[in-house]
Design an enzyme around this catalytic site. Sequence first.
Site, mmCIF file in Angstrom:
data_model
loop_
_atom_site.group_PDB
_atom_site.id
_atom_site.type_symbol
_atom_site.label_atom_id
_atom_site.label_comp_id
_atom_site.label_asym_id
_atom_site.label_seq_id
_atom_site.Cartn_x
_atom_site.Cartn_y
_atom_site.Cartn_z
ATOM 1 N N ARG A 344 0.817 -1.204 0.000
ATOM 2 C CA ARG A 344 0.000 0.000 0.000
ATOM 3 C C ARG A 344 0.859 1.266 0.000
ATOM 4 N NH1 ARG A 344 -4.580 -0.197 4.449
ATOM 5 N NH2 ARG A 344 -2.731 -0.346 5.763
ATOM 6 N N VAL A 466 -9.586 1.925 -4.195
ATOM 7 C CA VAL A 466 -8.974 0.609 -4.014
ATOM 8 C C VAL A 466 -7.929 0.611 -2.892
ATOM 9 C CG1 VAL A 466 -9.387 0.006 -6.418
ATOM 10 C CG2 VAL A 466 -7.215 1.060 -5.783
ATOM 11 N N GLU A 467 -7.585 -0.583 -2.429
ATOM 12 C CA GLU A 467 -6.629 -0.798 -1.332
ATOM 13 C C GLU A 467 -7.023 -0.024 -0.072
ATOM 14 O OE1 GLU A 467 -2.537 -0.364 -2.415
ATOM 15 O OE2 GLU A 467 -2.644 -1.866 -4.006
ATOM 16 N N GLY A 468 -8.313 0.000 0.209
ATOM 17 C CA GLY A 468 -8.824 0.716 1.373
ATOM 18 C C GLY A 468 -9.355 2.070 0.973
#
Length: 772
Positions: A344, A466-468
């Site tokens: 991330r 995306v990715e949180g």
Amino acid sequence: TSIVKIYHSQSQKYIHKQRMIRTARIDRMAMRAIITSTRRPFIGPAYNLAKKVTPKISPTEAAALEAGTIGFDRDLFSGNASLSNLKAKYQLPKLTPEEQKFMDNEVNQLCEMIDDYEIGSRRDLPKQIWDYIRKNNFLGMCIPKSYGGQGFTAHGHSQVVQRISCRSGSAAVTVMVPNSLGPGELLVRYGTEEQKDYFLPRLASGEIVPCFGLTGPASGSDAASMRDQGIVVRENGVLGMRATFKKRYITLAPVAGVVGLAINLKDPNQLLSGNGGEGITVVLLERGHPGLRLGDRHDPVGQAFMNGTVEGEDVFIPLDKIIGGQARAGFGWNMLMDCLAEGRGISLPAMSVAASKMMVGTVGAYSRIRKQFKVSLAELEGVQEHLARIGGSTLLLQSSQALMNAMLNQHEQPSVLSAVMKQQLTHRMRMNVNDGMDVLGGAGICNGPANSIASGYMSIPVAITVEGANTLTRTLIIFGQGLTRSHPHLLDLIKSIQAGNDQAGFNKALLKLMKHGFSNAGASAYRALIRSRSPSAGDEYYESQLNRLTSAFAFCADVSLTMGGKIKFAEMLSGRFADILSNLFIGYSTLWYISSHKHVKGIDTLRDYALQGLLAETEEAFFGIFSNFPNRPLAWTMKGVTFPTGRTYRKPGDDLARKVAELVSTDNAARDLLISNTFVSTDLTDRVALIHDTLPKAVRADKILKALRKEKRSATDVEQALLDEVETAREIIIQVDSFKGLGQERVPNFDQNTRPALDSIYGNSPNAASAQ
């Protein structure tokens, strides 16, 4: 100036010594008060009350708290962040010789091959691009060399993604995903030797394209609540699971040769026999596995990268398909959190930095070349506001990326700071691209080969989500997880409460926590009063402000604990704490980064604009906390301790904005630093390449025109040749694309007169009407 700097340096040493003496006195007073209080009988009831009101930590929450590593985030929560420690510990990351060679050759060649508008029109990468990516190990950058991969550093990985992003977001995502959260990274860390030997060489060579299926209809940001379930069974002597799953938003799924799949494993009949356990489990399924369905695509805001579904009902999956084998059953969430803690911080930040650099490079140059009202756009103050924000913000993004890469290169996995990177860099990138679109105007909204930012503008919601998702990351993860994970004493306190019978551990942790609060209260008030008041001191001035605000943050974070479990649901307050934590990290990153670039003329101007804005943002977040903290006496206490003289910081002024706008829109060393490691084609028929090539000529041409007007003379032959060259380039640059037809009209020999709106609805032919 030298005398002032020497005086300021000596003053700071004296102040630091006095602060240490004062802090020691406060600590001793706090210790006496706390030791006395812990002998009183309320500690026992307090422990019992804490056990009743403190919510239990779920296994998934525990995995998230244990994931990754703690480093500079601990310093921030402790109130003891140190720029000198950052400089001593982390060196500015550089590419290895192999990485530099790959950048200069394979990456540049790929970028030259890419036509992003054509990719968007086709809604896929052309075959020659896919083949080039797969054959040249782009999908194996993070796979060790022993398995045929590149074995690149985190910084190398980041810079490759960044440069490709300058050319095409869809191509960058295609390269990014296999090197981020995916089967490759999981296999390297957790796979069995048999799994590594089979899959990693195939992934590195591009023989198979990977994807990873985590998100489902009921589990987006709350991925741990997935309802994709597998039941452990034994069939034909083979121990496995019967799984039903419905995944969506899975990048590369439509073309994947192997799928990493997260499933919530249940073992009602105790068939695991202690070898592995229930819980989220990650399996690897190859394309063609019986019952596995791949191929359907989503349409993510018109972006061309492959994204779709992964589905199956009652699919039998042998347990040897689990990454790491049966022993890793139920360990999937821990695996995912560990990988996310690193990934991330690389991929989406790299794309965000690339987009921001492109705003500096392309929009900054365009604003100087394009003229309205007989002057360059860059001379209009309304435009200068946009350019200044882009320039200052890009310095912040570039600096924090460099520090994060330095941390990752030392094999740290900063889970909290990587969340900061993802949320902050994508958010600030969105603001930069919006500013860029405002400057370009019509040139930014008319899509086509000449428009270099429209596709990136359209893809912003993808990066935000995306990715949180950013909203969740800001309001729940950064401060919520950071407070528990990174605070020097809170996790020990929680563990003693969770144990249920650890009165001694509770007393010890509580003692440390109270001492920590008293110490930071004293340090916060003291630093607020003795902080540097002289911006002319440069870096030392900003370091003094950051140190003061770090103590204030640590103290206010301790006070927030009085809310107990309610702080978890006070998301607006938590979001403001997250903004402060994020800004402190970015601020220290910027001072750390520019300390290696003091030779760059104009860097101090960029620093002043960027950090003055950052300090003002941070102060606003503090006062938002003071205004909304539910316990009003504590709110007044926080305000009085941390800002005893009231508000302190102002946003950068107009004069400074003008200077930054000029740096962004003219050729100079500061601009070169901001656009470093971006891709510009060598083909001047490419619009971005022509803009970059024309900028220094346009600047010289403007100087010539100014001199001609002042001297009231005609241009020399050499001067006129340059003026003509710039005017010719300008005429090309200001043009936008138009097409004979779009959408269903994109067919050979399309007749524009057959458009439905030209059909007669009153019995008259369109041609006759037009003739009249």
